[in-house]
Every structure is written in structure tokens, then in C-alpha cells.
Design a protein around this motif. Structure first.
Motif, PDB file in Angstrom:
ATOM      1  N   PRO A 660      25.584  48.631 -32.067  1.00 26.64           N
ATOM      2  CA  PRO A 660      26.967  48.891 -32.719  1.00 26.64           C
ATOM      3  C   PRO A 660      26.947  48.400 -34.097  1.00 26.64           C
ATOM      4  CG  PRO A 660      26.971  47.769 -30.370  1.00 26.64           C
ATOM      5  CD  PRO A 660      25.559  47.813 -30.777  1.00 26.64           C
ATOM      6  N   GLY A 661      27.627  48.913 -34.878  1.00 31.91           N
ATOM      7  CA  GLY A 661      27.733  48.405 -36.386  1.00 31.91           C
ATOM      8  C   GLY A 661      26.718  49.213 -37.177  1.00 31.91           C
ATOM      9  N   TYR A 662      26.055  50.095 -36.494  1.00 28.86           N
ATOM     10  CA  TYR A 662      24.946  50.851 -37.418  1.00 28.86           C
ATOM     11  C   TYR A 662      25.247  51.559 -38.360  1.00 28.86           C
ATOM     12  CZ  TYR A 662      21.067  53.928 -38.300  1.00 28.86           C
ATOM     13  OH  TYR A 662      19.925  54.688 -38.823  1.00 28.86           O
ATOM     14  N   PHE A 663      26.512  52.374 -38.253  1.00 26.42           N
ATOM     15  CA  PHE A 663      27.025  53.367 -39.301  1.00 26.42           C
ATOM     16  C   PHE A 663      27.735  52.464 -40.163  1.00 26.42           C
ATOM     17  CE2 PHE A 663      26.929  55.923 -35.416  1.00 26.42           C
ATOM     18  CZ  PHE A 663      26.048  57.092 -35.777  1.00 26.42           C
ATOM     19  N   ARG A 664      28.322  51.373 -40.013  1.00 21.05           N
ATOM     20  CA  ARG A 664      28.872  50.627 -40.883  1.00 21.05           C
ATOM     21  C   ARG A 664      28.042  49.797 -41.787  1.00 21.05           C
ATOM     22  NH1 ARG A 664      29.953  44.972 -40.485  1.00 21.05           N
ATOM     23  NH2 ARG A 664      29.730  45.058 -38.166  1.00 21.05           N
ATOM     24  N   SER A 665      26.955  49.457 -41.310  1.00 22.43           N
ATOM     25  CA  SER A 665      25.720  48.751 -42.317  1.00 22.43           C
ATOM     26  C   SER A 665      25.371  49.744 -42.971  1.00 22.43           C
ATOM     27  CB  SER A 665      24.717  48.111 -41.417  1.00 22.43           C
ATOM     28  OG  SER A 665      25.123  46.979 -40.604  1.00 22.43           O
ATOM     29  N   LEU A 666      25.001  51.105 -42.384  1.00 21.05           N
ATOM     30  CA  LEU A 666      24.603  52.061 -43.394  1.00 21.05           C
ATOM     31  C   LEU A 666      25.449  52.470 -44.638  1.00 21.05           C
ATOM     32  CD1 LEU A 666      22.685  54.742 -41.211  1.00 21.05           C
ATOM     33  CD2 LEU A 666      21.536  53.177 -43.128  1.00 21.05           C
ATOM     34  N   GLY A 667      26.839  52.340 -44.330  1.00 22.18           N
ATOM     35  CA  GLY A 667      27.789  52.830 -45.161  1.00 22.18           C
ATOM     36  C   GLY A 667      28.124  54.161 -44.770  1.00 22.18           C
ATOM     37  N   ALA A 668      27.843  54.797 -43.742  1.00 25.17           N
ATOM     38  CA  ALA A 668      28.259  55.940 -43.092  1.00 25.17           C
ATOM     39  C   ALA A 668      29.550  55.689 -42.407  1.00 25.17           C
ATOM     40  CB  ALA A 668      27.078  56.635 -42.374  1.00 25.17           C
ATOM     41  N   SER A 669      30.116  57.030 -41.809  1.00 26.84           N
ATOM     42  CA  SER A 669      31.138  56.951 -41.274  1.00 26.84           C
ATOM     43  C   SER A 669      31.339  57.763 -40.198  1.00 26.84           C
ATOM     44  CB  SER A 669      32.577  57.541 -42.083  1.00 26.84           C
ATOM     45  OG  SER A 669      32.202  58.768 -42.833  1.00 26.84           O
ATOM     46  N   LEU A 670      32.279  57.780 -39.108  1.00 30.41           N
ATOM     47  CA  LEU A 670      32.563  58.357 -38.075  1.00 30.41           C
ATOM     48  C   LEU A 670      33.715  59.628 -38.308  1.00 30.41           C
ATOM     49  CD1 LEU A 670      32.147  55.914 -35.233  1.00 30.41           C
ATOM     50  CD2 LEU A 670      30.408  57.788 -35.733  1.00 30.41           C
ATOM     51  N   SER A 671      33.677  60.595 -37.998  1.00 29.68           N
ATOM     52  CA  SER A 671      34.796  61.674 -38.458  1.00 29.68           C
ATOM     53  C   SER A 671      35.873  61.563 -37.238  1.00 29.68           C
ATOM     54  CB  SER A 671      34.185  63.056 -38.698  1.00 29.68           C
ATOM     55  OG  SER A 671      33.671  63.585 -37.783  1.00 29.68           O
ATOM     56  N   ALA A 672      35.338  61.174 -36.099  1.00 25.58           N
ATOM     57  CA  ALA A 672      36.120  61.338 -34.740  1.00 25.58           C
ATOM     58  C   ALA A 672      35.675  60.201 -33.593  1.00 25.58           C
ATOM     59  CB  ALA A 672      36.243  62.791 -34.371  1.00 25.58           C
ATOM     60  N   GLY A 673      36.364  59.783 -32.904  1.00 25.71           N
ATOM     61  CA  GLY A 673      35.812  58.970 -31.821  1.00 25.71           C
ATOM     62  C   GLY A 673      35.416  57.560 -32.141  1.00 25.71           C
ATOM     63  N   ARG A 674      34.637  56.900 -31.455  1.00 25.44           N
ATOM     64  CA  ARG A 674      34.543  55.335 -31.308  1.00 25.44           C
ATOM     65  C   ARG A 674      33.102  55.333 -31.789  1.00 25.44           C
ATOM     66  NH1 ARG A 674      32.268  52.804 -27.170  1.00 25.44           N
ATOM     67  NH2 ARG A 674      32.085  53.796 -25.547  1.00 25.44           N
ATOM     68  N   ASP A 675      32.696  54.128 -32.221  1.00 23.33           N
ATOM     69  CA  ASP A 675      31.392  53.543 -32.506  1.00 23.33           C
ATOM     70  C   ASP A 675      30.877  53.020 -30.994  1.00 23.33           C
ATOM     71  OD1 ASP A 675      28.954  52.723 -33.215  1.00 23.33           O
ATOM     72  OD2 ASP A 675      29.701  51.305 -34.708  1.00 23.33           O
ATOM     73  N   PHE A 676      29.826  52.606 -30.873  1.00 28.75           N
ATOM     74  CA  PHE A 676      29.324  51.936 -29.568  1.00 28.75           C
ATOM     75  C   PHE A 676      29.779  50.405 -29.807  1.00 28.75           C
ATOM     76  CE2 PHE A 676      25.428  54.600 -29.903  1.00 28.75           C
ATOM     77  CZ  PHE A 676      25.905  55.830 -29.126  1.00 28.75           C
ATOM     78  N   ALA A 677      29.935  50.039 -28.482  1.00 25.19           N
ATOM     79  CA  ALA A 677      30.460  48.629 -28.481  1.00 25.19           C
ATOM     80  C   ALA A 677      29.419  47.658 -27.447  1.00 25.19           C
ATOM     81  CB  ALA A 677      31.872  48.527 -27.707  1.00 25.19           C
ATOM     82  N   PRO A 678      29.638  46.297 -27.780  1.00 21.08           N
ATOM     83  CA  PRO A 678      28.943  45.453 -26.671  1.00 21.08           C
ATOM     84  C   PRO A 678      28.973  45.993 -25.413  1.00 21.08           C
ATOM     85  CG  PRO A 678      29.804  44.256 -28.450  1.00 21.08           C
ATOM     86  CD  PRO A 678      30.622  45.695 -28.505  1.00 21.08           C
ATOM     87  N   SER A 679      30.157  46.464 -24.855  1.00 20.74           N
ATOM     88  CA  SER A 679      30.227  46.999 -23.556  1.00 20.74           C
ATOM     89  C   SER A 679      29.426  48.004 -22.985  1.00 20.74           C
ATOM     90  CB  SER A 679      32.043  47.179 -23.206  1.00 20.74           C
ATOM     91  OG  SER A 679      32.267  48.349 -24.002  1.00 20.74           O
ATOM     92  N   ASP A 680      28.963  48.854 -23.991  1.00 25.36           N
ATOM     93  CA  ASP A 680      28.024  49.865 -23.481  1.00 25.36           C
ATOM     94  C   ASP A 680      26.504  49.370 -23.292  1.00 25.36           C
ATOM     95  OD1 ASP A 680      30.069  51.890 -24.175  1.00 25.36           O
ATOM     96  OD2 ASP A 680      29.699  51.566 -26.303  1.00 25.36           O
ATOM     97  N   GLY A 681      26.699  48.831 -22.003  1.00 23.97           N
ATOM     98  CA  GLY A 681      25.410  48.160 -21.766  1.00 23.97           C
ATOM     99  C   GLY A 681      24.381  48.656 -21.063  1.00 23.97           C
ATOM    100  N   ALA A 682      23.278  48.351 -20.613  1.00 26.64           N
ATOM    101  CA  ALA A 682      22.092  48.885 -19.920  1.00 26.64           C
ATOM    102  C   ALA A 682      22.721  49.612 -18.745  1.00 26.64           C
ATOM    103  CB  ALA A 682      20.845  48.167 -19.722  1.00 26.64           C
ATOM    104  N   ASP A 683      23.545  48.933 -17.952  1.00 27.96           N
ATOM    105  CA  ASP A 683      23.853  49.210 -16.374  1.00 27.96           C
ATOM    106  C   ASP A 683      25.287  49.702 -16.631  1.00 27.96           C
ATOM    107  OD1 ASP A 683      21.829  47.693 -15.531  1.00 27.96           O
ATOM    108  OD2 ASP A 683      22.957  45.933 -15.594  1.00 27.96           O
ATOM    109  N   ASP A 684      25.694  50.225 -17.742  1.00 29.53           N
ATOM    110  CA  ASP A 684      27.206  50.791 -18.034  1.00 29.53           C
ATOM    111  C   ASP A 684      26.814  52.398 -18.102  1.00 29.53           C
ATOM    112  OD1 ASP A 684      28.949  48.529 -17.863  1.00 29.53           O
ATOM    113  OD2 ASP A 684      28.272  48.046 -20.090  1.00 29.53           O
ATOM    114  N   PRO A 685      27.860  53.488 -17.865  1.00 17.41           N
ATOM    115  CA  PRO A 685      27.580  54.708 -17.911  1.00 17.41           C
ATOM    116  C   PRO A 685      27.158  55.026 -19.433  1.00 17.41           C
ATOM    117  CG  PRO A 685      29.950  54.027 -16.827  1.00 17.41           C
ATOM    118  CD  PRO A 685      29.270  53.116 -17.367  1.00 17.41           C
ATOM    119  N   GLY A 686      26.430  56.217 -19.461  1.00 17.40           N
ATOM    120  CA  GLY A 686      25.762  56.524 -20.410  1.00 17.40           C
ATOM    121  C   GLY A 686      26.583  57.101 -21.820  1.00 17.40           C
ATOM    122  N   VAL A 687      26.761  56.629 -23.168  1.00 16.85           N
ATOM    123  CA  VAL A 687      27.528  57.259 -23.877  1.00 16.85           C
ATOM    124  C   VAL A 687      26.678  57.652 -24.882  1.00 16.85           C
ATOM    125  CG1 VAL A 687      29.572  55.829 -23.320  1.00 16.85           C
ATOM    126  CG2 VAL A 687      27.873  54.925 -24.703  1.00 16.85           C
TER     127      VAL A 687
END
Length: 931
Positions: A660-687
Motif C-alpha cells: 500500500p502507498g506504492y503509487f503515492r511514493s512514486l508520485g503516480a496516481s490512480l484514475s479510478a478505484g482504490r489503492d491496496f490497504a492493510p486489510s488486503d492480507g494473505a488470507d483475504d480474497p485476491g485483489v
């Protein structure tokens, strides 16, 4: 009674028993002295010889005195004859019809003597015209120097064999991918990837096209702290075939023993000569000793010889250590792995094409017998191929260097034509001298030879200057060329290159002198008696010079067009938006494996190391990824769209695991949707996040957000990932490759053995490097961070090659522009000097200065425009040559061609202006008085 029964005859006298003169004395005296005198001289020499013997001299001493007397006698008889002969020759030399007389010297004689006289006369004449001589020598020197420099590079990099015995039989072997077997822009060169250990062993056992087959694995050695922290240096593991293939024996110590290539053997290494000198001070005692490395110590078995270079396309750059490789080790047992670089030596009589055919059959056999790891779900499979090691080493560099060689050849031709126009002007100035020579009997060949001798003298002097330029040029090429050009350490000017420079100088001299010589030879006899060339002479010379100037301008336009296209391509490359903000951004790589570390999931190591880095003062944000921009992606996931069968093949998609925060550190942007979050763990559904290029190319007609895509694993199982975001496009490897499709998955849902930390700082990032190293050490213990670079450095590295191409070709084009302008100026200036009387009469008859100025400029601009048109046609005809080197620019880009044409017109106008101003200063009164 018979003769045998007769009694003894009279006893021989004392004179009959004396030894006769040696045979050589009689021959020598007979050759020098004729008639009755010969017998008298022979008698005197014989009498003196016998008297010496009777006095008791030893025979050897008597023969020495005879030899001396014979030589003195011959010299005495020859001296008056030589004096008389010289006198006769002096008298005959005054006659015109005698060889060597005045007329014959004018005609030039025959043989080398005549040429030497021409050379002496040329040197004498050139000393009287230092400005002309220096101009031609500089012109020739520039052309010959540029050509010699580039030829020396092409010779060393492309043409000369690799520095190994039987190097023409060495080949690189590797895996090929279906549909991408061949390089696009380099004929007869295959794309070769790594090969797995099991596939290597089977190919080595089955192949019959090779008499030697080996493998290399790129590795590293972790050296302990020597005051500035631990150091990770480049190394390689090799099979025993390497030493036989390269015919290398150690300078010190030994090579690896057979028992050292098996699992469980004690660690052992060989070091390169440079490493031995730099790290160990050239101490021979280090051989046989153990040195510390990560995890223990290793024995130094030997030192590679001085000057020996490992094949640079097979080994990592700056390899310092070699280690034995056991291909049966568990790390090499994965059939689908591709971590080995293969090399081989062709069997006698086998060609590369034959080896490729057998490797294709072997790849088919591997796919049939071992489909797991070799066959795609759709039934296609990996292939195998080979390249000659020299072609594999040169790669596409050969095409670039041949472009430079062609450009330097054009520059040399411009220099030769420029010199030819100057020689024409020089020939017109010498018309009176040449007429006198013709009047005294000089033939057509003599006139040609006189001018050629002067041209060759200037060309050889220019060649000497060109050699000096070549020495500096090769050093500059080695210093400023991009690292993608191989064999740079082998670049230097040697004897064969100097021979090429001499031949180039002679060839340029012939080109520069032959056309003027032949033209003068045809028109010389039609000059009038006024001391100036007749109209036929001047007109013929003018047309020839005009043609040569037009060709010079055309060639300069051709070079300028190529340089302009490459420069505009480079500027478009630099102006390209990479999709992120590179300022104050850096990255470093940290392996997750560490001495004494636990065996938990790799993403936990990511959290630990990123936490240490984020705590460094001056770090504004930090994130992690499996790759960073301007770095080749390591993962090409087989992504499946909804309703696509599991055996569907989709290529050209890059995969990234990020925090999470990879695009923000790069200075890149998302045009739609959301970034990854800490809740996207190894046992959670794939995103998943996809970039805009993936949506445009693969998801037309679908609503991207919420769509479930699947990724097929190596075992054939598919894992669903829901698209939760759309990212703007980010450059992957190079801007030249555009913005290919890419997908991003959470780092917790894709096991990755190392992390690329993306660090944004509040100031210059290089100032934080020591603190960042310390932070990484807090996590890894002794393993230092790798590939520590600012993002601007990464971007700049991708521009090095196109920038170098544009700068070098631009330098050639600038010199060509200068020479073409100088040729136009010199032609007009000389023409006006010969027409001062005519221009004065025109002005006396009513022509004003503006009309004279316009007439001269119009004539010069006609030559310029003719050359511009010729050059533009040539540029369009050769546009395909540059097609593979351009980014975002067409080879027929009208803006570039128009700019080149305007630049050449401006240069031509400037070159015309100054002679035209001089023409307006012609004095009508002086012209009328002369008439």
C-alpha cells in the motif's frame, strides 16, 4: 715399343713449378683491362706474386698482397674512365633529347625517380602556399580521423574474433519462447533466455553437435566488513567445461578439481587478476589460503591470468570470483526454472544452423518426455536455440556501429570533395606553369602526375593528422560510449588500423586529385596567351567545381537529416512523461534471505525492512515493490479474462507485487478505484490493480472495476483476483518501449524473495544513503542494500545510448556542415577573383553594386538549393535505415527535414555573402584600363 716403354723426358724447369695466378684474378683483370695491356698487367702481378713466395712469405700472406695489388690496379685503370664518362654525361645533359636532360625532366622521366621529383616539387610549391596547404591538411585530417576512429571501433567490436582459441566454434545456447525466437532488428540472432538444470543435463547428454557443453550461474559473494560495511560483489558459478572452452590456465595456483564440483565439497574460489591486485595487493601467498565470506570461509585455489576477460554476455559485469557449480544440487532441480546460462563449442565441421536444428529437435523431445515445466497449457512449449558467441556478444551494437561507419565515410567523402575543389582552384592558379611544362614537352601523364603528387602529399599529411585525431577519438569513444557497447576494453589503435589510415589517406588523395588532374589535362591546351585560363578552361573548371560543391551540400544535408532525426527522437524521449515524479526519489533492493533470519513469509520481511527505512530522518514516504520503473519486470503473469479457457495464452503483460502507498511514493496516481490497504492480507480474497494500457488493450467492452480476473500458476491452477483500481500508465523498462499493459497485486498475496524499496525524500536523496545503509543493516545484519540509485539516474541510464548516438552523429553532421559551407565559400571566392575584370566592366557599363551582389549570391544559392534537394531525396530514400533508432519521430519527419533545409540554406547564404561583398568592390576604372 709403346709410349709406356719410352724413357723419361726432360726434367721440368723451376719456372714451370711456380704456382699460377688464381682464376679470379684473371677474370677480374680481363673484365677491367682490354687488349694487349691485359697480358702485361697479368705478367706484372704474377711476377710480384712469385717474388713474394721466393722471399719466404707464407702463401696466405702472398695471396693477400696479390689481392690488394689486383684491386689497386683495377681502381687505377677505372678512375680515368669514370672521369671521362661523367664528362660525357654532363655534356649530353645539356641536350633536350638525352634521358635526364632538361626536356626529360620537364616530362618527368620514368619510374620512381620521376615520382620523387614530383614529390619534391610539390613540397616546394606547398611551402609557398601555407594557407592552402593547412586548409587541405585540416580538411583531410578531419575526414580521415573520423573514419579511422569509427573503423577501429567497428574492427575491434564487430570484425575481430573474440580473444579465445577457436572462438568461431564457441556458441551461446539458451531457451527460446514460442513466437519470439528471433530478435526483431538484428538478422540471424536469436532471443536466448536461461535454462533449467534438468534441461541442461539432458541437452548435454543428448546433443551431438557439440564436443563441449557447459553452464554458468550468475551469483555474488558477500565479503565481510573492511571498514565501510560488508560488500556484495559479482561472482559466477561455473561447470568444469569453462576452462577447456576458453583454454585458460591460472597465472597462480590451479583450477577447480573434479571433486569440488559435487555437493558437500568445501567452498573454493578463483579470483580475477584485477581483484587479486586490488583486494589482496598482489600477494602470491593468498593462493591456498582461506578468506572470509558470508556463512564461513572459502579457499582461494588460483588467480586468473592478467588480461584475460570472461565473455561479457555470459558473465555479469565486473565478475570478481568464480566458484564451482554442482548441477545436481537441489537448487537446480526445478524443470521450469531458467537460472543457468549455457555455452558450448561446436563439433568440428558443424555449423550454427545445424546446431540450431538439433536443438529444436531436443526441445521437442524435452516437451514430450518432461511436459511439466516445458509445456504451456495451450500445448506450445519452450524451444532451444544458439548464437555464435561473437554475434551474441555484439548483438544489435553492430548495427549502431555500422551506422556510425557509414556516417564517417560520408564525412570522408565530403572532405575529399572539399579538397578536390581546392585542388581545382590551385590548378587554375597554376595554369601558366603547367602551360610552360606542356610547351617544353610534358605529356598528359606528366600533368596528371604533377597534380596527383601534390594531392597525395597533402593527403598523407592529412592522414598523419587523422591518426592523431584517431588516437584521441578512440580514447574519447571508450570514455563516453554507453555500457551497452561490448569489448570497450579492447579498443586501441594498432598497426593494422594505422595501415587502414594510410590506405584511406592515399585513397582520399587520389579522389581529391584525380578529377582536377584529368579535367585540367583535357582543357589545359586550350588556354589563351593572356596568362589567364580561357573561357573553355574556366568554364569547364567552374562546372566541375559546381558539381562537387553541390554533392558536398547534398551529403551534408544527408548527415544533418540523420543527426536531426536522432536528436529530435532523443528530445522526445526526454520529454516523455514517465507517469510518476522522479525528483527526490530513489530505490534500493534488499534480499529477504539473511544469515540467521527466520523462514517466515517474505512479506513479513518487507514490513520489517520498510519500517526501518521509514524511520530514517528525511524520508517522507517509503513503499515496496517487486520492481521499480526503468527496470525490466521479473514477472509475466498469465492473466485470464472472464470466460477465457485456462489454456489461453496472453503475453506481454508485466506483473508487480506492491505494498500500500506504492503509487503515492512514486508520485503516480490512480484514475479510478482504490489503492491496496492493510486489510488486503494473505488470507483475504485476491485483489488487483490494472493500468490504463491493460484496460484499453484487453478489457474493451467490460467494466474494469469489480471484474474478476484470474492468474494461472505454474502448476496450472488459477487464482481469482478482483480489479479494485485502475492506475495511470507508468514506464516499465524504457520509454522507447511505450507503456505496455501491467497488473499489480498486494505483496501479501504474491511471495517475492526481495523488495525494491521506493523512497521519497525531502531533499537530495543521495545525502541519505549512509543512513539508509545503516537502516537496512538493522534488518539484514550484514547483507548490504543492492542497486542503490536515484530514479533520475535510472531514467538517465535508459537515455545513454540514444543520447550517444545523437551526439556522435551530430558531431559528424556539424563538421560536414562546416566543410560544405567552406567549400561553397572557397569556390565562390576563387571564381570572383578570376572574374574581377568582368565584374568591373559590368559596373563600368552601368550595373550597380546591388545587381552584382545579387548575381553572385544567386549563383551560390543555386548550388546550395541543388545540394539541398539532392540531400533531401537521399534522406527520404535512406529513411528506413534509421527507423529502428527513432522514438516518436518518423524517418520522414517534415519538421526535421524542413529545419535541416533551412539551416543549410542559411549556411549557404552566409558562405555566399562574403564573396559577393568582395565582388561589389571591383574597380571599373582598373578594369577598363586593363582592357
Amino acid at each position: 715399343m709403346t709410349l709406356l716403354d719410352s724413357g723419361p723426358g726432360p726434367a721440368p724447369s723451376a719456372e714451370d713449378s711456380r704456382p699460377a695466378l688464381p682464376f679470379w684474378v684473371r677474370v677480374l683483370i680481363g673484365a677491367v683491362i682490354r687488349g694487349e695491356d691485359r697480358e702485361f698487367v697479368l705478367g706484372d702481378l704474377e711476377e710480384a706474386f712469385h717474388l713474394d713466395l721466393e722471399r719466404g712469405l707464407r702463401p696466405r700472406r702472398a695471396r693477400q698482397r696479390l689481392r690488394g695489388g689486383t684491386v689497386r690496379t683495377c681502381a687505377a685503370w677505372l678512375r680515368p674512365s669514370a672521369v671521362r664518362l661523367r664528362a660525357r654525361r654532363r655534356r649530353a645533359a645539356q641536350r633536350d633529347d638525352h634521358p635526364g636532360g632538361v626536356a626529360e625532366r620537364i616530362r618527368g622521366g620514368v619510374g620512381m625517380g620521376g615520382w620523387m621529383r614530383d614529390v619534391r616539387l610539390a613540397l616546394r610549391g606547398l611551402r609557398k602556399r601555407p594557407g592552402f596547404s593547412v586548409t587541405v591538411i585540416l580538411t583531410m585530417g578531419l575526414g580521415i580521423g573520423a573514419t579511422t576512429t569509427v573503423y577501429s571501433v567497428v574492427d575491434r567490436v564487430v570484425m575481430r574474433p573474440l580473444p579465445y582459441p577457436d572462438s568461431d566454434r564457441l556458441v551461446a545456447v539458451g531457451t527460446t519462447f514460442p513466437g519470439r525466437e528471433w530478435a526483431e532488428d538484428t538478422p540471424d540472432l536469436m532471443r536466448l533466455a536461461g535454462t533449467s538444470g534438468p534441461n541442461f543435463r539432458d541437452m548435454r547428454d543428448w546433443a551431438r553437435s557439440f564436443d563441449l557443453f557447459g553452464a554458468i550461474q550468475r551469483s555474488s559473494v558477500l565479503l565481510p566488513d573492511a571498514g565501510e560495511g560488508s560488500e556484495l560483489v559479482a561472482a559466477a558459478r561455473v561447470t568444469p567445461e569453462l576452462f577447456e572452452a576458453l583454454s585458460v590456465a591460472p597465472a597462480l595456483g590451479r583450477i577447480f578439481l573434479p571433486e569440488e564440483f559435487v555437493e558437500g565439497a568445501a567452498p573454493v574460489m578463483m579470483v580475477t587478476w584485477e581483484t587479486w591486485l586490488r583486494r589482496y595487493g598482489g600477494d602470491p601467498a593468498i593462493v591456498g589460503e582461506r578468506i572470509d565470506q558470508a556463512g564461513g570461509s572459502a579457499l582461494i585455489a588460483g588467480v586468473l591470468p592478467a588480461g584475460f576477460e570472461l565473455p561479457e554476455r555470459l558473465f555479469p559485469r565486473d565478475t570478481e570470483y568464480l566458484m564451482p557449480m554442482d548441477v545436481h544440487h537441489p537448487r537446480y532441480q526445478e524443470r521450469g526454472g531458467r537460472n543457468l546460462t549455457l555455452f558450448a563449442r561446436l563439433a568440428p565441421g558443424v555449423t550454427v544452423e545445424q546446431a540450431r536444428e538439433e536443438l529444436t529437435l531436443l526441445a521437442d523431445r524435452l516437451a514430450d518426455e518432461f511436459p511439466d515445466g516445458n509445456v504451456y497449457p495451450d500445448g506450445s512449449h519452450f524451444g532451444a536455440g544458439a548464437n555464435a558467441l561473437q554475434a551474441h556478444t555484439v548483438g544489435r551494437t553492430g548495427r549502431v556501429l555500422r551506422l556510425f561507419l557509414a556516417a564517417s565515410g560520408l564525412l570522408l567523402l565530403i572532405a575529399a570533395l572539399n579538397s578536390a575543389t581546392l585542388m581545382l582552384a590551385r590548378g587554375l592558379d597554376r595554369t601558366r606553369e603547367l602551360e610552360i611544362r606542356v610547351a617544353l614537352g610534358a605529356g598528359r601523364g606528366r600533368v596528371v602526375r604533377t597534380i596527383l603528387a601534390e594531392s597525395l602529399v597533402l593527403a598523407v599529411a592529412g592522414g598523419a593528422l587523422g591518426v592523431l585525431i584517431a588516437f584521441a577519438g578512440v580514447d574519447g569513444f571508450r570514455a563516453f560510449s554507453p555500457p551497452t557497447i561490448p569489448r570497450l576494453h579492447e579498443l586501441y589503435v594498432d598497426g593494422p588500423i594505422l595501415g587502414v589510415a594510410l590506405l584511406t589517406a592515399v585513397g582520399a588523395g587520389v579522389v581529391a586529385g584525380l578529377a582536377p588532374a584529368l579535367r585540367l589535362n583535357r582543357t589545359l591546351f586550350r588556354s589563351d596567351s593572356s596568362g589567364m585560363p580561357s573561357r573553355s578552361v574556366a568554364g569547364g573548371m567552374g562546372r566541375l567545381r559546381a558539381g562537387m560543391v553541390t554533392v558536398q551540400v547534398g551529403l551534408a544535408v544527408l548527415l544533418l537529416s540523420a543527426a536531426g532525426l536522432l536528436f529530435n527522437s532523443f528530445m522526445a524521449l526526454r520529454a516523455n512523461d514517465p507517469g510518476f515524479a522522479p525528483d527526490n526519489l530513489m530505490s534500493l533492493r534488499v534480499p529477504m534471505k539473511r544469515p540467521g533470519g527466520d523462514d517466515g513469509p517474505a512479506w513479513m520481511g518487507w514490513d520489517a525492512v520498510l519500517a526501518e527505512i521509514g524511520a530514517v530522518p528525511g524520508v517522507e514516504s517509503v513503499a515496496g515493490g517487486s520492481n521499480v520503473p526503468f527496470q525490466s519486470p521479473f514477472w509475466a503473469p498469465p492473466v485470464l479474462l472472464p470466460n477465457e479457457p485456462t489454456d489461453h495464452r496472453r503475453t506481454g503483460v508485466a506483473g508487480y507485487a506492491i505494498t500500500p502507498g506504492y503509487f503515492r511514493s512514486l508520485g503516480a496516481s490512480l484514475s479510478a478505484g482504490r489503492d491496496f490497504a492493510p486489510s488486503d492480507g494473505a488470507d483475504d480474497p485476491g485483489v488487483m490493480i490494472v493500468n490504463r494500457a491493460f484496460v484499453d488493450l484487453h478489457m474493451a467492452g467490460l467494466e474494469p472495476l469489480g471484474t474478476v480476473l484470474r492468474i494461472r500458476g505454474d502448476d496450472g491452477e488459477v487464482t481469482p483476483f478482483q480489479v479494485v483500481g485502475i492506475a495511470e500508465n507508468i514506464v516499465q523498462t524504457r520509454s522507447q518501449e511505450g507503456m505496455p499493459p501491467a497488473i499489480y497485486v498486494p505483496y501479501t498475496q504474491a511471495e517475492w524473495p526481495f523488495v525494491q524499496a521506493v523512497i521519497r525524500t525531502g531533499g537530495p536523496p543521495t545525502a541519505l544513503i549512509p543512513d539508509l545503509r545503516s537502516a537496512v543493516a538493522e534488518y539484514s545484519g550484514i547483507v548490504p542494500p543492492q542497486d542503490v540509485r536515484t530514479m533520475e539516474d535510472r531514467m538517465g541510464a535508459s537515455w545513454v545510448e540514444p543520447r550517444f548516438r545523437s551526439v556522435l552523429l551530430g558531431a559528424f553532421a556539424a563538421v560536414a556542415l562546416l566543410l560544405a559551407g567552406a567549400g561553397l565559400y572557397g569556390t565562390l571566392a576563387h571564381a570572383i577573383r578570376g572574374r574581377e575584370r568582368e565584374l568591373g566592366i559590368r559596373m563600368a557599363l552601368g550595373a550597380d553594386r546591388g545587381q552584382v551582389l545579387a548575381m553572385v549570391v544567386r549563383g551560390g544559392m543555386g548550388l546550395t538549393l541543388g545540394g539541398v534537394g539532392l540531400g533531401l531525396v537521399g534522406s527520404l530514400a535512406l529513411s528506413r535505415v534509421l527507423e529502428g533508432f527513432l522514438y516518436s519521430i518518423r524517418p520522414s519527419d517534415p519538421a526535421t527535414l524542413l529545419g535541416v533545409a533551412l539551416l543549410m540554406v542559411f549556411t549557404g547564404g552566409t558562405a555566399c555573402w562574403f564573396p559577393a561583398r568582395r565582388a561589389t568592390r571591383a574597380d571599373p576604372v582598373e578594369a577598363l584600363r586593363a582592357e
